[in-house]
Design a protein around this motif. Sequence first.
Motif, PDB file in Angstrom:
ATOM      1  N   ASP A 176       0.829  -1.203   0.000  1.00 56.89           N
ATOM      2  CA  ASP A 176       0.000   0.000   0.000  1.00 56.89           C
ATOM      3  C   ASP A 176       0.866   1.257   0.000  1.00 56.89           C
ATOM      4  N   ALA A 177       1.877   1.264   0.838  1.00 61.83           N
ATOM      5  CA  ALA A 177       2.772   2.423   0.908  1.00 61.83           C
ATOM      6  C   ALA A 177       3.522   2.594  -0.410  1.00 61.83           C
ATOM      7  N   GLY A 178       3.919   1.477  -1.012  1.00 61.73           N
ATOM      8  CA  GLY A 178       4.612   1.544  -2.294  1.00 61.73           C
ATOM      9  C   GLY A 178       3.745   2.152  -3.373  1.00 61.73           C
ATOM     10  N   ALA A 179       2.485   1.736  -3.429  1.00 67.10           N
ATOM     11  CA  ALA A 179       1.566   2.274  -4.434  1.00 67.10           C
ATOM     12  C   ALA A 179       1.424   3.781  -4.280  1.00 67.10           C
ATOM     13  N   ALA A 180       1.265   4.226  -3.031  1.00 67.63           N
ATOM     14  CA  ALA A 180       1.063   5.651  -2.780  1.00 67.63           C
ATOM     15  C   ALA A 180       2.308   6.455  -3.142  1.00 67.63           C
ATOM     16  N   LEU A 181       3.461   5.983  -2.748  1.00 65.96           N
ATOM     17  CA  LEU A 181       4.681   6.765  -2.958  1.00 65.96           C
ATOM     18  C   LEU A 181       5.177   6.681  -4.402  1.00 65.96           C
ATOM     19  N   PHE A 182       5.050   5.528  -5.030  1.00 70.14           N
ATOM     20  CA  PHE A 182       5.418   5.435  -6.445  1.00 70.14           C
ATOM     21  C   PHE A 182       4.573   6.411  -7.263  1.00 70.14           C
ATOM     22  N   ALA A 183       3.295   6.530  -6.906  1.00 68.11           N
ATOM     23  CA  ALA A 183       2.396   7.401  -7.668  1.00 68.11           C
ATOM     24  C   ALA A 183       2.711   8.874  -7.453  1.00 68.11           C
ATOM     25  N   THR A 184       3.061   9.239  -6.226  1.00 62.58           N
ATOM     26  CA  THR A 184       3.242  10.664  -5.940  1.00 62.58           C
ATOM     27  C   THR A 184       4.668  11.157  -6.212  1.00 62.58           C
ATOM     28  N   ARG A 185       5.661  10.298  -5.960  1.00 64.82           N
ATOM     29  CA  ARG A 185       7.044  10.747  -6.137  1.00 64.82           C
ATOM     30  C   ARG A 185       7.733  10.095  -7.322  1.00 64.82           C
ATOM     31  N   PRO A 231     -13.093   1.562  -9.035  1.00 67.25           N
ATOM     32  CA  PRO A 231     -13.556   1.200  -7.687  1.00 67.25           C
ATOM     33  C   PRO A 231     -12.454   1.361  -6.651  1.00 67.25           C
ATOM     34  N   ASP A 232     -11.201   1.309  -7.134  1.00 66.35           N
ATOM     35  CA  ASP A 232     -10.041   1.455  -6.266  1.00 66.35           C
ATOM     36  C   ASP A 232     -10.123   2.708  -5.401  1.00 66.35           C
ATOM     37  N   GLY A 233     -10.800   3.734  -5.930  1.00 69.45           N
ATOM     38  CA  GLY A 233     -10.933   4.954  -5.150  1.00 69.45           C
ATOM     39  C   GLY A 233     -10.330   6.139  -5.883  1.00 69.45           C
ATOM     40  N   ASP A 234      -9.245   6.649  -5.409  1.00 66.05           N
ATOM     41  CA  ASP A 234      -8.609   7.817  -6.026  1.00 66.05           C
ATOM     42  C   ASP A 234      -8.026   7.477  -7.390  1.00 66.05           C
ATOM     43  N   GLY A 235      -7.562   8.470  -8.073  1.00 66.58           N
ATOM     44  CA  GLY A 235      -7.086   8.267  -9.433  1.00 66.58           C
ATOM     45  C   GLY A 235      -5.602   8.003  -9.513  1.00 66.58           C
ATOM     46  N   ARG A 236      -5.077   7.353  -8.502  1.00 66.03           N
ATOM     47  CA  ARG A 236      -3.632   7.167  -8.507  1.00 66.03           C
ATOM     48  C   ARG A 236      -3.193   6.065  -9.462  1.00 66.03           C
ATOM     49  N   TRP A 237      -4.123   5.243  -9.927  1.00 65.40           N
ATOM     50  CA  TRP A 237      -3.715   4.145 -10.816  1.00 65.40           C
ATOM     51  C   TRP A 237      -3.155   4.695 -12.114  1.00 65.40           C
ATOM     52  N   ILE A 238      -3.718   5.791 -12.617  1.00 65.64           N
ATOM     53  CA  ILE A 238      -3.231   6.323 -13.901  1.00 65.64           C
ATOM     54  C   ILE A 238      -1.826   6.903 -13.724  1.00 65.64           C
ATOM     55  N   ALA A 239      -1.582   7.507 -12.563  1.00 65.41           N
ATOM     56  CA  ALA A 239      -0.232   8.017 -12.285  1.00 65.41           C
ATOM     57  C   ALA A 239       0.771   6.868 -12.273  1.00 65.41           C
ATOM     58  N   LEU A 240       0.391   5.775 -11.656  1.00 61.28           N
ATOM     59  CA  LEU A 240       1.279   4.623 -11.585  1.00 61.28           C
ATOM     60  C   LEU A 240       1.459   3.980 -12.953  1.00 61.28           C
ATOM     61  N   GLU A 241       0.403   4.010 -13.742  1.00 62.98           N
ATOM     62  CA  GLU A 241       0.501   3.444 -15.082  1.00 62.98           C
ATOM     63  C   GLU A 241       1.529   4.241 -15.894  1.00 62.98           C
ATOM     64  N   HIS A 242       1.509   5.549 -15.754  1.00 63.60           N
ATOM     65  CA  HIS A 242       2.498   6.370 -16.450  1.00 63.60           C
ATOM     66  C   HIS A 242       3.905   6.090 -15.945  1.00 63.60           C
ATOM     67  N   GLU A 243       4.017   5.926 -14.652  1.00 62.42           N
ATOM     68  CA  GLU A 243       5.319   5.579 -14.087  1.00 62.42           C
ATOM     69  C   GLU A 243       5.833   4.285 -14.699  1.00 62.42           C
ATOM     70  N   LEU A 244       4.934   3.339 -14.857  1.00 60.06           N
ATOM     71  CA  LEU A 244       5.340   2.050 -15.407  1.00 60.06           C
ATOM     72  C   LEU A 244       5.800   2.189 -16.853  1.00 60.06           C
TER      73      LEU A 244
END
Lengths: 196, 196
Positions: free
Chosen positions: A17-26, A98-111
């Motif tokens: 969970d922490a990894g998902a949040a920090l990978f997305a934001t930083r 359904p995940d909630g916030d839109g952080r998945w797209i940020a992570l997708e770009h990171e990937l």
Amino acid sequence: MTRQEERRAQTRAALLDAGAALFATRGIAGASVDAIAEAAGRTSGALYDHFGSKEGLLFALLESWVDAATAAVAAEQAAATSLDEWVAAMWRAVSDPPDGDGRWIALEHELWSYANQSDEARRYLARRYAAAWDAIDAVTGPWVEHPAEATRVGPAVIALLFGLEMMRRVDPDVVTDQLAVAALRGVLAGTAVPTT
Amino acid sequence: MTRQEERRAQTRAALLDAGAALFATRGIAGASVDAIAEAAGRTSGALYDHFGSKEGLLFALLESWVDAATAAVAAEQAAATSLDEWVAAMWRAVSDPPDGDGRWIALEHELWSYANQSDEARRYLARRYAAAWDAIDAVTGPWVEHPAEATRVGPAVIALLFGLEMMRRVDPDVVTDQLAVAALRGVLAGTAVPTT
DNA sequence: GTCTATATACCGATAGAC
DNA sequence: GTCTATCGGTATATAGAC
């Protein structure tokens, strides 16, 4: 499950969970192992014990999403009774996950960025998208017929879904649900022949 | 131009070129100032003198692209005599950019990732895409009529172009020119009304 | 399993010589 | 303008105590 195993499972979940949040934001490069461990209430040693490296955590994270995403798509498929309904449901699943916030797209770009540097990430991306294309092809099967020429609806639909979500991130107002559904219907009509 | 000014212009150009290459291959975070300067045959001091910071180099780099890209689109527009021709030319410009290698898409992804962390990058992205949407709306004006409902062709076309190029990066064979053109025509038909 | 402590290396940015 | 030298900070990863 023993108390040891429970504690271990909790640590693993907290690190993911922490990894998902920090990978997305930083960003993947910008999120340090220490910062992730601290956000999870643990220390870096725990992360290395569970995942071996920062990249190990990243791939474990992605693996856990695939399961959730395929389950969500399968549920949408079961609920839709017409092509239009299915298109609308598909867009809802992407624009308001359904995940909630839109952080998945940020992570997708990171990937996608990370895939420029890591062959393993690129292979992972290829596998995941190939599966998504097949899933779209299969789920549209009852409603459209693929023409003789070599066009597939799957890649085109996924491309538009992803692109629309990106545009929505630039300006949430410009991509209305109406626009998204109209464009998706257009792509389907352009790359396949309706059977009904 | 004096010899001093010539040398300065050469240094600037070399730094921009090296920055583009390294940002694309190692990422914005992963490309160090020293590495960029060395690739340009200079040292880090030169970079700070010209651009003030790593971010300064990034934005200078992006600015230089906008000019090239808008010029390319304008040229395509002038050459096309029908909507189909224009669609095909647009896809060619994206899938096989005059710039040469495909590093522009890698950098575009880097920018999207970076926008998660930098407000300035996010604002830049918004400005640039809004301009692109307007350009598409304007250039399709002669051939399609926007319906009364609030749908725009610009965002939908850009979304599909970007998405298709991403899919092509995952599997170059799956996105044929035929598929791309068919999908683009479909989106245009779905979001606007042909006038002819 | 999780901790502290640490090895080793690189980072962005600046100061000052030339 | 470009260089060398260097500051202060942070990175990943490991070793070993508990």
